[in-house]
Write an enzyme that holds these catalytic residues in place. Structure first.
Site, short mmCIF file in Angstrom:
data_model
loop_
_atom_site.label_atom_id
_atom_site.label_comp_id
_atom_site.label_asym_id
_atom_site.label_seq_id
_atom_site.Cartn_x
_atom_site.Cartn_y
_atom_site.Cartn_z
N THR A 199 -2.35 1.47 -4.73
CA THR A 199 -2.79 2.58 -3.92
C THR A 199 -4.08 3.15 -4.45
O THR A 199 -4.41 3.00 -5.62
CB THR A 199 -1.70 3.68 -3.88
OG1 THR A 199 -2.20 4.77 -3.14
CG2 THR A 199 -1.33 4.12 -5.26
N GLU B 45 -7.34 15.50 7.51
CA GLU B 45 -8.23 16.52 8.03
C GLU B 45 -7.57 17.33 9.13
O GLU B 45 -7.68 18.54 9.16
CB GLU B 45 -9.51 15.86 8.56
CG GLU B 45 -10.29 15.17 7.46
CD GLU B 45 -11.75 15.04 7.80
OE1 GLU B 45 -12.03 14.60 8.92
OE2 GLU B 45 -12.58 15.38 6.97
N ASP C 294 0.87 -1.15 0.00
CA ASP C 294 0.00 0.00 0.00
C ASP C 294 0.92 1.22 0.00
O ASP C 294 2.09 1.12 0.32
CB ASP C 294 -0.83 -0.06 1.29
CG ASP C 294 -1.73 1.13 1.43
OD1 ASP C 294 -2.26 1.57 0.40
OD2 ASP C 294 -1.89 1.61 2.56
N LYS D 155 -7.50 -4.32 -5.32
CA LYS D 155 -6.20 -4.72 -4.80
C LYS D 155 -6.15 -6.24 -4.64
O LYS D 155 -5.21 -6.89 -5.06
CB LYS D 155 -5.94 -4.06 -3.45
CG LYS D 155 -5.73 -2.56 -3.51
CD LYS D 155 -5.41 -2.03 -2.12
CE LYS D 155 -5.13 -0.54 -2.16
NZ LYS D 155 -4.75 -0.02 -0.84
#
Lengths: 1152, 370
Positions: A692, A516, A404, A815
């Site tokens: 990804t 965030e 990842d 994935k």
């Protein structure tokens, strides 16, 4: 396990209702005439498998379901029933031992489970019953009970929050024990329920239990004095999960909706699919060979027996009459029992003990991973975690690494770098010299105006402050409970910025996504502080230190499909605004085109630099627009079915026609040593695929940063962008590109042998392949008429010839799809997936080996992984060090076991030719039994746990060493043949050496003769010494333990033989070995033959050791000549010189 | 097929990854111990097999083995051995008549004399063996057909022998002592040696029947029930093995220490041979106190009381006279094997040395490490 799950499935099928109805407090509701109490399971958690009564039969049944155990049971039964050469004890004892040990172990584990179950089930909880508070054991809670939970208690079952002691009708929970996320999550009470729970009359309709922790849909009907029932929607934010802990809230009341085994926690612990390692396949193949050897040996002996018996006078000479029973037996039955007897005689060739030893090796060996202090990460105070011990050796066989990007290659530790407002780029400068610390570093040159308008700036910053789901961590005074769990994470976030004072003085920000937090903090740097929520009002402190409040109307949550999130707020002045932030690809189509062009350039440049970019847009909602959206959202939220889809539709409808304000760039730093690790993996011959969800530019830059792509790497791109070409059909273009790439990467590449030296030693072109999710689905699921399987194989071939493949814009499922595709392709390579987030779980589960990183995105990846490590950099040691060693160890263990039993049984087989095929065992029963259990088991176990044929540092420094064991090199048919031949050679030598010695059995100087048991004892002594010394020769790493067990087992053998032969054992029918061993030792000839045979059996080994390229000492002090430059690792001399010369070369060039 | 023994922990429902809420106190314990064992850093000896260490080993082995081999070979060659087949297969053989007219029931023993001559004198103690061929003493049915506790003097086993003895367990409703096929087929030829003086008179050569069985067998493993006196009484109520001509207590009535189960001929027979062609020690001819050879060269006669039938299974009977050495009886194999292995090692050592010198010179200096 499976059955239980099936039962549940069927059970669910029987009452195929999509929802369940729960009467809060078991009070009948006006709407329903008669209360039919629905039957739900009780709140007992049963994770144990056995009870006292069914333990024995059930455990035995489960153990004998394993083929190996069953085989040994059959052998044992044959021994009991048929008259066989060896007593049933010889095979019964080891089997009994194995079965007992396993049963005790499983029994103990089950006892622990019982204990844990009881602890949970007997826990006292307070239940409201008819207005009284009653204490109940947790297991007695029924669905519909109203339960009281106080602070720091865990919820006894899945509850719908009805009432909280906090004024704002919320409560905080932490789900650390469920998914490891230690942040406090806010849950809300169902709106508009009465404060008086006794008079509450309501029903809850909710879906049937399902394991997804983050999904829940339900509806609550509240009946009030014959009014029309009020309907409230229930979502995951109303549901308190069993196992979670109440924090920061004095007490809450909730109604139980799911209980016992139907809670989400219980549903989630239903075990995982078992992964089997490739070594096991090899073992099974070898087993088959040995089974064939066994059967053919038995067949040969049986046939020869009857041929021999046909000669006159041989079957029943006068001195050796048969019993009446034997004479009466049917010929064919006799033949069959003879065959079985031979099977029993030779069955030791497949030893029970191998299974035990392999299991022990795996089980104990896995401790070394969790013990390794190099895996210890001081930041999270944790080391590696081993979830399964079955796959240790698989770590040494990995060919494909799927990683990842976010959180794995990168730290997932976001830092706000810059932003772009209305086309002007802003970068934060530390020195506050510029106005408000807000400076323009770069702007469009052709425009004189250097800054965007102040209004735009403030709008942008307000958007950053409002459009998120971040919470402000409360000041620590609120409760002590907050301090421990959350602090780590908060401190981590804070520490990196070097900022100590948060918005709420001591607090920090808590959010599910670190982006965030980064954005909110970014805004803070520019003067806009988010102060937190105050009952649906968001408070923001602007540059003038005025507090602005906005009423939060709706949050349009982030999801990976939309790739954006929005909030709808109402300002003080009554304007309703929608702020939206999201990926450029999802925002750009929804804003005005002319705005896009100004910002796109920045976004793309930021992406190339490896930053994560988000675009921010806003929209003023008119009254009508808002009302429409509001009702739409409310309706969708109430829907029981397809709520997700309905919500999505509304979201998409609302988020249109926005205007773009700007874009942000957030840096996600690379993990420590990410580049070195990747380089090492590639040097070890592994193909690294980056999967990804991020956009291509960002991912590509990360790949460059990790040195997965080099400057010289030629990139083959297969993305939506390359497919859009000249208005042709995408399929055509895809076809054309695939063929072209295939030609370049596969056909034109010089043919390379067997992958081992691929791509790094040969100086040809490196290829990197880039594909995105959309194109991938085009390749994989293209329409049937177009040759999709052809695309797929083309695609695979290209990928296999590329050093690195980058797949961007992947959905989690894709994935897994990719992993599956590679896993199932030709040669079935061993795959490894590494990831840290929930979106990686699918690929972690799919790959042969799944590695979880104990990162910031919760614990799901860790929970579902086979191994979990704190940092990416640990992967290098895990694979190159531990994996390599484990593979070598277990491969040696398996080969050695087959070898030692072959040369154990071969003399016994040969002896049949000299004893009239009468199944006379050569060795005494005690030796037959003890050989695998005592005399030869400990050295190999110690060796397979401690051996380091090359020490860890050298393995890590020379990634190329990993290639030596690639493709199951040590368990191929070549090595197997070698070991088998060695076993055969030694077996022949043992038997015939002693046979020629016994042509005159007078071996003592007093003229007395030796009998058959002396013969067997001499062979056995040679055997034990030879196999132990053979192991000693293979041992390259002699710790005191090795010395102890190797010399110890030889000493034990001597001691045991003396002891066994020194006493007339009252329980034995025959004193076969009485003083046989001692007499043997008193004979010089016996000594001489033993020494000679041991030496002669080991001679080929010694020769090979000398002639083979020596594996140097690799002492710890000695650092290899070449450190990391993989390309140059190949010593120029080593390949040029003849083989024999390497024999005598010193250790300085033996690294390869 | 591989076991899933240790996978139970995965199904464990109560192993939440409860790491997040562990307090700071528990977290500290998670740091792995920095012990040499756990870090796989135990001090270890890492042997290096280089030419420097292996080459001398080859030479040393060669140099040790070749002399031992020569010694063994010479020793074996110095042992004098004489083997006489008296089965009586050929018409010309003196025992032909006995072997032909054999029957179990005949009361009159058949005797035959086999003349032979010694070309060289046998010095020191001479050991007399009888040898049988094609006699499967190692057949499974045969090997297990005995009752060791009966032979060890256990009275209960005397009265009811082990089932393994079938079909030689009882006869005429009485238990057989000693039971089993091995005991039943006890070798019962009598061999006597006579030296023919040059003047034609026969001198019997004294044959010693003690010391032919293992000491431990004679004194521990085999015991008469209830001591060695009054064997007739002890064995009352038992039957003799079917093929025996006399009872077990009549094996050597002259010597109570060699009678019954502890009769050495019997004990020797009870130690089953490893191969179908075997020899067993029969008598010992002790060397004479004076310097004369134990068996001077000359003519001898072997007097055989021919009781033991072997022709039915095409067996052969032999009488073997042999001297002994420290390594036992005559067996050139060991010497030859030692010489061969020693030479091979030596040869390999030379070959490797040549290769070593030819190719290894360049980095010879680095060759002898630590």
């Amino acid at each position: 396990m499976l059955r239980r799950r099936l039962n549940r499935l069927f059970g669910r099928d029987e009452r195929k209702v999509d929802s369940r109805t729960i009467y809060v407090g078991h009070r009948p509701c006006p709407a329903t005439e008669a209360l039919i109490p629905p039957k739900f399971c009780d709140n007992r958690i049963v994770s144990s498998k056995y009870t006292v009564w069914n333990f024995l039969p059930k455990n035995l049944f489960e153990q004998f379901r394993r083929i190996a155990n069953f085989y040994f049971l059959i052998i044992f039964l044959v021994q009991v029933i048929v008259d066989t050469p060896t007593s049933p004890v010889t095979s019964g004892l080891p089997l009994f031992f194995v079965i007992t040990v396993t049963a005790i172990k499983q029994g103990y584990e089950d006892w622990l489970r019982h204990k844990a179950d009881n602890e949970v089930n007997k826990y006292l909880v307070t239940v409201l019953e008819d207005g009284r508070r009653a204490c109940k054991e947790s297991e007695k809670i029924k669905v519909g009970d109203v339960v009281e939970v106080v602070e720091d208690e865990t919820f006894p079952c899945d509850l719908i929050l009805l009432q909280s002691s906090r004024e704002d009708e919320t409560c905080f929970v932490t789900t650390a024990s469920l998914d490891g996320e230690s942040n406090h999550k806010t849950h809300y009470t169902v709106p508009d329920t009465e404060r008086n729970l006794e008079s509450l009359s309501a029903t809850i309709e909710c879906e049937q239990p399902q394991p997804d922790l983050y999904k829940f849909v339900g509806r609550m009907h509240i009946y009030r004095n014959n009014q029309e029932p009020a309907v409230r929607s229930l979502g995951p934010e109303n549901l308190l999960l069993k196992g979670a802990t109440l924090k920061n809230t004095q007490k809450i009341y909730g109604v139980a909706v799911y209980s016992g085994m139907e809670t989400k926690m219980a549903l989630n612990y239903q075990g995982k699919s078992q992964k089997r390692s490739a070594v096991e396949k090899s073992i099974n193949a070898f087993l088959l060979v040995y089974l064939c050897i066994l059967v053919s040996k038995a067949l040969v002996c049986t046939t020869l027996k009857y041929v021999w018996q046909n000669r006159p006078g041989q079957d029943e000479p006068w001195y050796n009459q048969k019993t009446q029973k034997e004479k009466d037996a049917n010929l064919y039955l006799k033949m069959f029992t003879d065959f079985l007897s031979f099977m029993v005689l030779f069955n030791f060739i497949i030893p029970v003990s191998m299974y035990v030893t392999v299991e022990m090796q795996k089980f104990l060996g896995s401790f070394f991973i969790s013990w390794d202090k190099d895996f210890f990460d001081p930041e999270i105070q944790e080391g590696a975690l081993v979830n399964t011990s079955d796959l240790n050796e698989e770590l040494g066989q990995v060919e494909y690494v799927f990683t990842d990007k976010t959180g794995t290659l990168t730290q997932n530790n976001m830092e706000f770098i810059e932003c772009c407002i209305d086309g002007f780029q802003y970068k934060y400068a530390d020195s506050g010299t510029e106005l408000d610390g807000f400076c323009v570093t770069d702007g469009p040159v052709n425009i004189l105006q250097q800054k965007a308008g102040r209004e735009k700036e403030e709008l942008f910053l307000r958007a950053l402050c409002l459009c998120h789901t971040v919470q402000v961590k409360e000041a620590t005074g609120q409760g002590d409970g907050v301090a421990d769990g959350v602090e780590d994470q908060v401190d981590g976030v804070m520490g990196l910025d070097g900022e100590t004072v948060g918005p709420a003085d001591l607090g920090g920000f808590i959010a599910s996504s670190p982006d965030e937090v980064a954005l909110v903090k970014g805004a803070m740097k520019y003067g806009f502080k988010f102060l937190g929520m105050e009952s649906k009002n968001m408070r923001v402190m602007n540059r003038n230190n005025d507090v602005e409040t906005y009423e939060l109307l709706h949050v349009l949550n982030f999801d990976p499909v939309r790739r954006r999130m929005s909030v709808i707020v109402r300002t003080k002045s009554g304007d309703t605004m929608l702020f939206c932030k999201g990926a450029d690809s999802s925002i750009f189509p929804r804003v005005r085109q002319e705005e896009v062009d100004r910002i796109r350039m920045h976004v793309e440049r930021n992406a190339t630099e490896g930053y994560r970019t988000l675009c921010v847009a806003y929209k003023l909602l008119s009254r009508e627009e808002y009302d429409q959206a509001d009702t739409g959202l409310r309706e969708a939220k109430l829907a029981l079915q397809d709520r997700e889809e309905k919500l999505m539709a509304v979201y998409n409808q609302v988020e249109t026609g926005m205007s773009l304000i700007g874009a942000t760039a957030v840096e996600d730093r690379l993990q420590e040593e990410a580049a070195e690790t990747m380089e090492a993996l590639q040097g070890a011959g592994m193909k690294v695929w980056v999967l990804t969800g991020d956009k291509m530019e960002t991912a590509k830059s990360t790949c460059y940063a990790c040195r997965l792509f080099q400057r010289s790497t030629e990139l083959l791109e297969l993305t939506v962008r390359t497919l859009v070409d000249l208005g042709r059909k995408r399929e055509e273009r895809l076809h054309e590109l695939l063929l072209d790439y295939h030609k370049r990467a596969v056909q034109d590449a010089p043919p390379i042998k067997a992958g081992v030296t691929r791509s790094w030693s040969s100086a040809n072109q490196d290829y990197g392949f880039i594909i995105d999710g959309a194109t991938l689905s085009l390749v994989l699921n293209s329409s049937p008429e177009s040759n999709s399987s052809c695309y797929k194989s083309l695609f695979l071939q290209i990928c296999q010839n590329c050093t690195t493949v980058l797949c961007c814009r992947m959905a989690p499922l894709q994935k897994a799809q990719i992993v599956k595709m590679v896993k199932n392709c030709k040669g079935s390579p061993i795959t490894l997936s590494i990831g840290d987030g929930a979106n990686d779980v699918s690929m972690i589960l799919e790959a042969h080996v799944g590695i979880g990183i104990k990162g910031r995105e919760g614990r799901q990846a860790v929970r579902n992984s086979d191994y979990a490590i704190p940092k990416l950099k640990h992967l290098k040691k895990l694979l190159l060090g531990h994996g390599h060693l484990y593979y070598v160890r277990i491969a040696h263990l398996v080969q050695y076991f087959f070898y030692k039993n072959l040369c154990f049984i071969l003399p016994q087989f040969l002896y049949q030719f000299f004893c009239g095929y009468s199944q006379q065992p050569l060795y005494d029963a005690a030796y037959l039994t003890m050989y695998n259990i005592c005399f030869t088991s400990m050295p190999i176990l110690a060796n397979s746990l401690l051996e380091q044929h090359i020490c860890m540092e050298v393995l890590m420094d020379n990634a190329a060493l990993y290639r030596d064991v690639a493709k199951n090199a040590m368990l191929g048919w070549g090595p197997f043949l070698y070991w088998t031949l060695l076993g055969v050679y030694q077996g022949l030598l043992f038997f015939f050496g002693v046979r020629f010695l016994f042509s005159n059995p007078a071996l003592q100087d007093n003229g007395q003769v030796f009998g058959n048991w002396s013969y067997g004892t001499i062979v056995f002594t040679v055997l034990v010494f030879t196999v132990t010394l053979k192991l000693a020769m293979d041992t390259r790493h002699w710790t005191w333990i090795n010395h102890f067990v190797i010399w110890g087992s030889l000493a034990f053998y001597m001691f045991f033989s003396f002891f066994w032969g020194g006493i007339i054992w009252p329980f034995l029918r025959q004193q076969r070995l009485y003083f046989v061993f001692a007499n043997m030792l008193s004979s010089v000839s016996a000594w001489l033959i033993i020494i000679l045979l041991i030496l002669l059996s080991l001679l080929p080994e010694i020769l090979l050791l000398v002639l083979r390229k020596p594996r140097g000492p690799h002492s710890r002090q000695k650092k290899p000549v070449v450190q990391s430059g993989v390309g140059e690792t190949q010593s120029p001399r080593s390949s040029a010189r003849p083989l024999l010369m390497k024999t005598f070369s010193d250790e300085s060039n033996t690294i390869l | 097929m591989m076991a899933s023994n240790y996978n139970a922990k995965e199904e464990d429902g109560h192993q939440p990854a409860a790491i997040g809420h562990g307090g700071a106190g528990t977290v500290k314990n998670k740091k792995p111990d920095n012990t040499a064992f756990k870090q796989q850093r135990l001090p270890a000896w890492q042997p290096i097999l280089t030419a420097g260490t292996v080459l001398p080993a080859f030479f040393v082995i060669g140099l040790i083995f070749i002399p031992i081999g020569i010694g063994l070979f010479v020793t074996s060659n110095n042992i004098k051995e004489l083997e006489i087949d008296y089965t009586g297969v050929d018409m010309s053989s003196p025992c032909y008549n006995c072997s032909q007219s054999y029957s179990w029931n005949s009361t009159k023993p058949c005797t035959c004399s086999v003349p032979f001559s010694l070309d060289q004198p046998f010095e020191s103690n001479v050991f007399m063996y009888y040898g049988l061929s094609n006699f499967y003493q190692n057949h499974r049915r045969y090997v297990k057909s005995r009752d060791d506790s009966q032979l060890n003097g256990d009275k209960a086993s005397l009265k009811s022998p082990s089932k393994e003895c079938e079909p030689y367990r009882t006869s005429d409703e009485k238990p057989i002592a000693p039971c089993g096929a091995i005991a039943n087929s006890l070798f019962n030829d009598t061999l006597e040696l006579y030296y023919i003086d040059p003047n034609g008179s026969r001198t019997a050569i004294p044959l010693v029947k003690k010391g032919i069985a293992w000491w431990t067998d004679k004194h521990v493993k085999f015991r008469n029930p209830g001591g060695n006196d009054n064997l007739t009484v002890v064995f009352q109520g038992t039957s003799k093995p079917v093929n025996w001509r006399k009872s077990v207590y009549e094996l050597d009535p002259s010597d109570p220490d060699n009678n019954g189960f502890i009769n050495e001929d019997f004990i020797v027979w009870m130690r089953t041979a490893a191969l179908p062609t075997f020899r067993k020690l029969y008598r010992i001819i002790h060397k004479k106190p004076n310097m004369t050879p134990t068996l001077p060269l000359g003519q001898y006669i072997l007097e055989v009381t021919y009781n033991y039938p072997v022709r039915s299974f095409e067996g052969r009977k032999r009488m073997i006279l042999s001297t002994m050495s420290w390594m036992g009886g005559k067996n050139p194999f060991l010497g030859i094997a030692y010489i061969t292995v020693g030479s091979v090692c030596f040869f390999l050592g030379i070959v490797l040395l040549i290769i070593h010198h030819k190719y290894g010179n360049r980095n010879h200096s680095a060759d002898i490490p630590s």
